[in-house]
Design an enzyme around this catalytic site. Structure first.
Site, PDB file in Angstrom:
ATOM      1  N   PHE A 227       0.860  -1.187   0.000  1.00 18.15           N
ATOM      2  CA  PHE A 227       0.000   0.000   0.000  1.00 18.15           C
ATOM      3  C   PHE A 227       0.897   1.238   0.000  1.00 18.15           C
ATOM      4  CE2 PHE A 227      -2.197  -3.413   2.232  1.00 18.15           C
ATOM      5  CZ  PHE A 227      -3.406  -3.492   1.560  1.00 18.15           C
ATOM      6  N   ASP A 250       0.917  -1.311  -4.874  1.00 20.47           N
ATOM      7  CA  ASP A 250      -0.298  -0.516  -4.693  1.00 20.47           C
ATOM      8  C   ASP A 250      -1.302  -0.922  -5.769  1.00 20.47           C
ATOM      9  OD1 ASP A 250      -0.791   2.217  -2.894  1.00 20.47           O
ATOM     10  OD2 ASP A 250      -2.110   2.088  -4.634  1.00 20.47           O
ATOM     11  N   SER A 251      -2.583  -0.676  -5.497  1.00 20.85           N
ATOM     12  CA  SER A 251      -3.620  -1.015  -6.479  1.00 20.85           C
ATOM     13  C   SER A 251      -3.879   0.125  -7.460  1.00 20.85           C
ATOM     14  CB  SER A 251      -4.926  -1.372  -5.761  1.00 20.85           C
ATOM     15  OG  SER A 251      -5.388  -0.271  -4.994  1.00 20.85           O
ATOM     16  N   ALA A 279      -3.501  -6.149  -2.870  1.00 19.05           N
ATOM     17  CA  ALA A 279      -2.472  -6.585  -1.921  1.00 19.05           C
ATOM     18  C   ALA A 279      -2.748  -7.987  -1.383  1.00 19.05           C
ATOM     19  CB  ALA A 279      -2.372  -5.593  -0.763  1.00 19.05           C
ATOM     20  N   ASP A 299       0.643  -0.879   5.389  1.00 17.01           N
ATOM     21  CA  ASP A 299      -0.066   0.352   5.778  1.00 17.01           C
ATOM     22  C   ASP A 299      -1.319   0.509   4.925  1.00 17.01           C
ATOM     23  OD1 ASP A 299      -0.744   2.835   6.786  1.00 17.01           O
ATOM     24  OD2 ASP A 299       0.711   3.924   5.578  1.00 17.01           O
ATOM     25  N   CYS A 339      -5.382   2.915  10.155  1.00 12.62           N
ATOM     26  CA  CYS A 339      -5.904   4.278  10.296  1.00 12.62           C
ATOM     27  C   CYS A 339      -7.402   4.256  10.581  1.00 12.62           C
ATOM     28  CB  CYS A 339      -5.591   5.111   9.052  1.00 12.62           C
ATOM     29  SG  CYS A 339      -6.237   4.432   7.513  1.00 12.62           S
TER      30      CYS A 339
END
Length: 399
Positions: A227, A250-251, A279, A299, A339
């Site tokens: 990520f 990353d996507s 991921a 992350d 987060c």
């Protein structure tokens, strides 16, 4: 000004500087409230508690701006608040950083307002109806205090719709470049202001990235940055930690393209491999192939945006942590982040512990950290401590 009386027993929390009044706590209004207007909050006996703004349709009906009876909520008020916030950021942001969060909503007692600073430009995010009503004063104060080259509004968060507001993205002042180059811990990043994610960059990991590169990466290491977004952790690993190889996953193709540009900006593109994909699938494929890393960062975005999906989110985090731990070399380091404010530090520890048990990976935790200091959380609002990171190292032997 509208007077809002709250029920008996609810005043203690407000007197303890909690900046919210919930809908069910309201006893009465002096008249029918206008959504977004300023108001005075009083206890059930009529005693003054605070001033703020109201949206009677919102679960958080009143958001408090000041606890001072004599303080007016006018242009000068915003000049004072913004000046205080700017002085605080100047005291803590190092010279090798040209980007930081200037205003962090309740963390600066300006609820509903986010302002990020990018090399002389400001990106503003307004999330509540009350702050939308006050926006003109806010922008004038920002211009006079900060003297930016330009101000861009990026109010595109879904919470605006809950407040009855449309999503907005537009220039507010000056000339706005589509991209701007910032320095973060001396590392160059090309940030997409117009059309990028959030306000353009995730500034809340600045201190964590520096800690990772200084203490958890050694020269010659192979690093996985899952990520990766614009390559933050990976670039810190390559430039400061002197890692020999970084796999950035990353996507988003836009994020990877910018991450590639950022690697080139810093002269380390030859040490990067960029992988686009989901991921969950990519990490599974990599672990099945027997890939190994000295340091791993996981992350992900917020999985638990509401409490009702917490259990599902926990399963998602565990799956990622399992795949990461299976690829971690003995003696290697792993950083896991969340987060989601519903994922508390004990819950994140519990998930990592469960993944470590299943993979038979003995871990020692060296740090548990939170968002950078320019994103202060409010003691009275536990959910404002939204970002949690666990820095752990495996023991240098296999079981």
């Amino acid at each position: 000004m509208l007077q809002v009386s709250i029920k008996r027993g609810r005043e203690k929390r407000i007197r303890g500087f909690h900046p919210w009044v919930y809908k069910h706590e309201i006893l009465s209004f002096s008249r029918k409230p206008k959504p977004g207007e300023l108001c005075i909050v009083r206890d059930y006996r009529g005693g003054f508690l605070a001033k703020g703004y109201i949206n009677p349709e919102s679960y958080i009906s009143v958001r408090i701006l000041t606890f001072k009876k004599e303080e007016e909520i006018d242009y000068d008020f915003f000049v004072r608040r913004i000046s205080e916030a700017l002085e605080y950021r100047r005291s803590l942001v190092p010279e090798d950083c040209t980007a930081f969060r200037l205003i962090h909503s309740e963390g600066d007692y300006l609820p509903g307002l986010i302002v990020d600073y990018y090399s002389g430009y400001l990106v503003v995010q307004v999330t509540t109806l009350g702050m939308e009503v006050l926006k003109e004063k806010v922008v004038r104060a920002l211009i006079d205090v900060v003297k930016p080259k330009g101000i861009y509004e990026k109010s595109t968060v879904p919470t605006r719709e809950l407040e009855g507001l449309p999503l907005v993205e537009k220039p507010l002042y000056g000339e706005i470049p589509e991209r701007v180059v910032i320095l973060e811990n001396g590392i160059k990043f090309n940030v997409q202001i117009v059309g990028g994610q959030k306000t353009g960059y995730f500034l809340d990991q600045r201190e964590n990235k520096l800690l990772f590169s200084r203490e958890f990466v050694s020269e010659g290491d192979r690093v996985l940055d899952a990520f990766c977004h614009l390559g933050g952790f990976g670039l810190h690993a390559a430039v400061i930690g002197k890692a020999s190889e970084v796999v950035a996953l990353d996507s988003s193709q836009l994020a990877l393209d910018l991450a590639r540009e950022n690697a080139a900006l810093n002269g380390v593109e030859d040490r990067f491999t960029f992988v686009k994909g989901d991921a969950f699938k990519v990490l599974k494929e990599m672990s099945l192939k027997g890939e190994k890393f000295d340091s791993i960062v996981i992350d992900p975005p917020a999985f638990a945006k509401s409490k009702k999906v917490l259990e599902q989110a926990k399963r998602g985090y565990k799956e990622l942590f399992l795949r990461g731990l299976k690829m971690l070399k003995p003696g290697g380091s792993i950083v896991v982040c969340s987060c989601s404010h519903h994922v508390t530090p004990p819950i994140l520890e519990e998930i990592l512990q469960s993944a470590a048990f299943d993979t038979r990976t003995p871990l020692k935790v060296l740090y548990t950290t939170y968002q950078s200091k320019d994103h202060p959380f409010v003691l009275q609002i536990p959910e404002s401590r939204y970002l949690k990171c666990i820095f752990a190292r495996s023991f240098p032997w296999e079981v």
